[in-house]
Design an enzyme around this catalytic site. Structure first.
Site, PDB file in Angstrom:
ATOM      1  N   ASN A   1       0.780  -1.139  -0.111  1.00 10.08           N
ATOM      2  CA  ASN A   1      -0.003  -0.118   0.068  1.00 10.08           C
ATOM      3  C   ASN A   1       0.734   1.104   0.101  1.00 10.08           C
ATOM      4  O   ASN A   1       2.229   1.169  -0.120  1.00 10.08           O
ATOM      5  CB  ASN A   1      -0.956  -0.080   1.104  1.00 10.08           C
ATOM      6  CG  ASN A   1      -0.365  -0.163   2.503  1.00 10.08           C
ATOM      7  OD1 ASN A   1       1.061   0.408   2.642  1.00 10.08           O
ATOM      8  ND2 ASN A   1      -0.962  -0.534   3.572  1.00 10.08           N
TER       9      ASN A   1
ATOM     10  N   SER B   1      -2.174   0.737 -10.033  1.00 10.57           N
ATOM     11  CA  SER B   1      -2.190   0.041 -10.946  1.00 10.57           C
ATOM     12  C   SER B   1      -2.807   0.720 -12.214  1.00 10.57           C
ATOM     13  O   SER B   1      -3.844   1.585 -12.108  1.00 10.57           O
ATOM     14  CB  SER B   1      -2.881  -1.293 -10.726  1.00 10.57           C
ATOM     15  OG  SER B   1      -2.266  -2.129  -9.954  1.00 10.57           O
TER      16      SER B   1
ATOM     17  N   GLN C   1      -8.129  -3.879 -14.009  1.00  7.52           N
ATOM     18  CA  GLN C   1      -7.115  -3.002 -13.326  1.00  7.52           C
ATOM     19  C   GLN C   1      -8.070  -2.016 -12.495  1.00  7.52           C
ATOM     20  O   GLN C   1      -7.596  -2.188 -11.275  1.00  7.52           O
ATOM     21  CB  GLN C   1      -6.314  -2.260 -14.140  1.00  7.52           C
ATOM     22  CG  GLN C   1      -5.210  -3.153 -14.988  1.00  7.52           C
ATOM     23  CD  GLN C   1      -4.101  -4.086 -14.267  1.00  7.52           C
ATOM     24  OE1 GLN C   1      -3.924  -3.585 -13.250  1.00  7.52           O
ATOM     25  NE2 GLN C   1      -4.904  -5.218 -14.435  1.00  7.52           N
TER      26      GLN C   1
ATOM     27  N   HIS D   1      -8.386  -3.431  -8.927  1.00  2.00           N
ATOM     28  CA  HIS D   1      -7.342  -3.726  -7.711  1.00  2.00           C
ATOM     29  C   HIS D   1      -7.527  -2.607  -6.627  1.00  2.00           C
ATOM     30  O   HIS D   1      -7.337  -3.025  -5.442  1.00  2.00           O
ATOM     31  CB  HIS D   1      -6.074  -3.309  -8.558  1.00  2.00           C
ATOM     32  CG  HIS D   1      -5.395  -4.529  -9.109  1.00  2.00           C
ATOM     33  ND1 HIS D   1      -4.909  -5.436  -8.225  1.00  2.00           N
ATOM     34  CD2 HIS D   1      -5.006  -4.503 -10.249  1.00  2.00           C
ATOM     35  CE1 HIS D   1      -4.182  -6.266  -9.213  1.00  2.00           C
ATOM     36  NE2 HIS D   1      -4.436  -5.968 -10.453  1.00  2.00           N
TER      37      HIS D   1
ATOM     38  N   GLU E   1       1.472   1.664 -17.098  1.00  2.42           N
ATOM     39  CA  GLU E   1       2.223   0.213 -16.492  1.00  2.42           C
ATOM     40  C   GLU E   1       1.817  -0.842 -17.506  1.00  2.42           C
ATOM     41  O   GLU E   1       2.811  -1.722 -17.774  1.00  2.42           O
ATOM     42  CB  GLU E   1       1.635  -0.190 -15.286  1.00  2.42           C
ATOM     43  CG  GLU E   1       2.074  -1.416 -14.424  1.00  2.42           C
ATOM     44  CD  GLU E   1       1.042  -1.727 -13.137  1.00  2.42           C
ATOM     45  OE1 GLU E   1       1.374  -2.499 -12.386  1.00  2.42           O
ATOM     46  OE2 GLU E   1      -0.025  -0.982 -13.001  1.00  2.42           O
ATOM     47  N   HIS E   2       0.655  -1.010 -17.964  1.00  2.87           N
ATOM     48  CA  HIS E   2       0.090  -2.060 -18.660  1.00  2.87           C
ATOM     49  C   HIS E   2      -0.392  -1.445 -20.148  1.00  2.87           C
ATOM     50  O   HIS E   2      -1.223  -0.308 -19.961  1.00  2.87           O
ATOM     51  CB  HIS E   2      -0.951  -2.851 -18.218  1.00  2.87           C
ATOM     52  CG  HIS E   2      -0.564  -3.396 -16.678  1.00  2.87           C
ATOM     53  ND1 HIS E   2      -1.261  -2.939 -15.777  1.00  2.87           N
ATOM     54  CD2 HIS E   2       0.268  -4.541 -16.741  1.00  2.87           C
ATOM     55  CE1 HIS E   2      -0.364  -3.781 -14.771  1.00  2.87           C
ATOM     56  NE2 HIS E   2       0.451  -4.741 -15.133  1.00  2.87           N
TER      57      HIS E   2
ATOM     58  N   ASP F   1      -0.263 -11.290 -15.292  1.00  2.00           N
ATOM     59  CA  ASP F   1      -0.152 -11.222 -13.876  1.00  2.00           C
ATOM     60  C   ASP F   1       0.216 -12.622 -13.355  1.00  2.00           C
ATOM     61  O   ASP F   1       0.460 -12.531 -12.113  1.00  2.00           O
ATOM     62  CB  ASP F   1      -1.533 -10.829 -13.468  1.00  2.00           C
ATOM     63  CG  ASP F   1      -1.844  -9.295 -13.517  1.00  2.00           C
ATOM     64  OD1 ASP F   1      -0.665  -8.546 -13.570  1.00  2.00           O
ATOM     65  OD2 ASP F   1      -2.973  -8.754 -13.343  1.00  2.00           O
TER      66      ASP F   1
ATOM     67  N   GLU G   1      42.672  18.257 -13.176  1.00  5.30           N
ATOM     68  CA  GLU G   1      41.350  18.417 -11.934  1.00  5.30           C
ATOM     69  C   GLU G   1      42.030  18.821 -10.593  1.00  5.30           C
ATOM     70  O   GLU G   1      41.154  18.625  -9.716  1.00  5.30           O
ATOM     71  CB  GLU G   1      41.036  17.088 -12.152  1.00  5.30           C
ATOM     72  CG  GLU G   1      40.080  16.657 -13.334  1.00  5.30           C
ATOM     73  CD  GLU G   1      39.150  15.188 -13.084  1.00  5.30           C
ATOM     74  OE1 GLU G   1      39.306  14.470 -11.967  1.00  5.30           O
ATOM     75  OE2 GLU G   1      38.297  14.929 -14.027  1.00  5.30           O
TER      76      GLU G   1
ATOM     77  N   HIS H   1      46.539  11.715  -6.878  1.00  7.88           N
ATOM     78  CA  HIS H   1      46.366  10.814  -7.945  1.00  7.88           C
ATOM     79  C   HIS H   1      47.134  10.718  -9.156  1.00  7.88           C
ATOM     80  O   HIS H   1      47.418   9.736  -9.538  1.00  7.88           O
ATOM     81  CB  HIS H   1      44.845  11.343  -8.883  1.00  7.88           C
ATOM     82  CG  HIS H   1      43.534  10.963  -8.120  1.00  7.88           C
ATOM     83  ND1 HIS H   1      43.317  11.668  -6.766  1.00  7.88           N
ATOM     84  CD2 HIS H   1      42.533  10.171  -8.351  1.00  7.88           C
ATOM     85  CE1 HIS H   1      42.193  11.129  -6.460  1.00  7.88           C
ATOM     86  NE2 HIS H   1      41.588  10.499  -7.245  1.00  7.88           N
TER      87      HIS H   1
END
Length: 431
Positions: A215, A238, A260, A263, A329-330, A363, A417, A422
């Protein structure tokens, strides 16, 4: 439910509003989660006891069975399944495993023209936490989709967290756990479960990566804990976008839209078509089917509050452009030539080609993962994969000749730099 027509003067304004509509948690959820995370980190098990009793009405006592679900319970749940259910779960697991085995990356080890040895080694994380929702959203498919890629990746320890409201356990989830070979299942949920997996407590050892849907509080906890642990994504409600011409069966389209909507009240279902009359027929079909669903209360609110019917002039020309802006999403392509349209869609969590490919098969049994980016995150994110449970370690090996050939350039860049140490670490080897 919104009705948009591309011929309308205000279409761009309405569609932009639809694209920018946020259906996710507000600031109060973020604040509540922050407090929960702080409490779990400070007081560990005691906080888990208090919050589990408060939210799930389940007591975490000194009895280990109040905290964990035993491997024997999972085995018994699987054995008690009806043959048809057992067969369906096994088919889903086999197909998910086969698809994800194809995602395993290859190590690299080679020498370039300067005889420098280069490469990368892939290895799994040591421990992964898998969140499985409880209550209304108790889905064994979620466990399969999260556990199997982790197993394929080679993760040794999988810790599942799932709420058990009033102590009730979802037998199908336990059966799926047995099928996946999981023997560490914690009876905790919500943001506190995510915190426990991330920080660890006296009872629960921490993990390296946390995946799985939940959730708004679970999603927000994962967002706030990213960096303490790896996460799959911050998932929101969803979504489904159906692109259909008028040759589709309107009852099929309606069923897919409602798949969907049922859901969650904040889920979103959108149809794009080039036939206004067809959109009206689909709308009627949605009303008829929705009235027959056991989930009609949730589905009806989702459709009324967030659903949309969009009519465009040219489906092949216009729909992919709108689909890319929605980055859903889909996405279902119920058109005569789905392949041609798919070639023009760049942003989608998962795409379902043709009239005989409902999102629901994705799914459960198709094989690809159903944990997918929502809220337009498909513009930059992908669905859950084996790679979410692995990391890549690059390696480099120079010999004296290779360092003399390439090293001076590194020293030059270091000096530019302003990092003289280095540069010195290279030059001292070149004397």
């Amino acid at each position: 439910m919104r009705r948009l027509n591309a011929k309308s003067d205000d279409f761009e304004m309405q569609f932009t509003r639809l694209v920018n509509d946020r259906r996710e948690s507000d600031e109060s959820v973020a604040y509540d989660v922050q407090e929960i995370l702080r409490e779990v980190r400070r007081d560990g098990d005691n906080t888990l006891r208090n919050l589990t009793m408060r939210f799930d009405k389940h007591a975490l006592t000194d009895d280990p069975s109040s905290w964990r679900i035993g491997k024997d319970e999972c085995e018994a749940a699987y054995a008690a399944l009806a043959p048809e259910t057992k067969s369906a779960l096994q088919l889903a697991a086999d197909r998910i495993r086969a698809y994800h085995e194809g995602q395993l990356p290859q190590n690299r080890d080679y020498r370039d023209a300067a005889n420098v040895r280069l490469g990368a080694k892939w290895s799994p994380v040591e421990a992964a936490g898998l969140y499985v929702p409880g209550g209304r959203a108790a889905y064994p498919s979620s466990l399969l989709m999260n556990a199997i890629p982790a197993k394929v990746a080679g993760v040794e320890r999988l810790a599942v967290a799932t709420p058990t409201p009033k102590g009730e356990i979802n037998a199908l989830v336990l059966a799926a756990a047995h099928l996946c070979g999981i023997d560490e299942i914690w009876r905790i949920g919500g943001a506190q479960a995510i915190a426990a997996l991330a920080y660890g407590t006296d009872t629960i050892d921490p993990v390296d990566v946390i995946t799985g849907p939940g959730n708004a509080w679970v999603a927000e906890a994962k967002r706030q804990l990213y960096g303490v642990v790896g996460i799959d994504m911050v998932a929101g409600p969803s979504e489904i976008l159906v692109i259909s011409d008028n040759a589709s069966d309107p009852d099929w389209v309606a069923a897919d839209l409602l798949s969907q909507a049922e859901h969650d009240p904040t889920s979103q279902s959108i149809l794009i078509t080039d036939d206004a009359e067809f959109s009206e027929i689909v709308e009627d079909a949605v009303d008829v089917l929705c009235a027959q669903l056991e989930t009609r209360g949730v589905a009806r609110k989702s459709w009324d509050d967030h659903g949309a019917l969009i009519v465009v002039e040219d489906l092949m020309r216009d729909a992919p452009v709108l689909a890319n802006r929605l980055a859903a999403e889909h996405v279902e392509l119920m058109v005569a030539d789905p392949g041609a349209m798919f070639a023009r869609i760049d942003h989608a969590g998962s795409v379902f080609l043709g009239r005989h490919t409902p999102e629901a098969v994705g799914d459960y049994v198709a094989g690809p993962n159903h944990v997918l980016p929502t809220g337009r995150r498909a513009r930059f994110a992908s669905g859950l994969s084996v790679l979410d449970f692995m990391k890549r370690t690059s390696f480099i090996e120079f010999d004296d000749a290779a360092l003399r050939e390439i090293g001076p350039a590194a020293a030059t860049l270091a000096e530019i730099e302003g990092l003289p140490a280095h540069a010195a670490s290279v030059k001292v080897r070149l004397k």
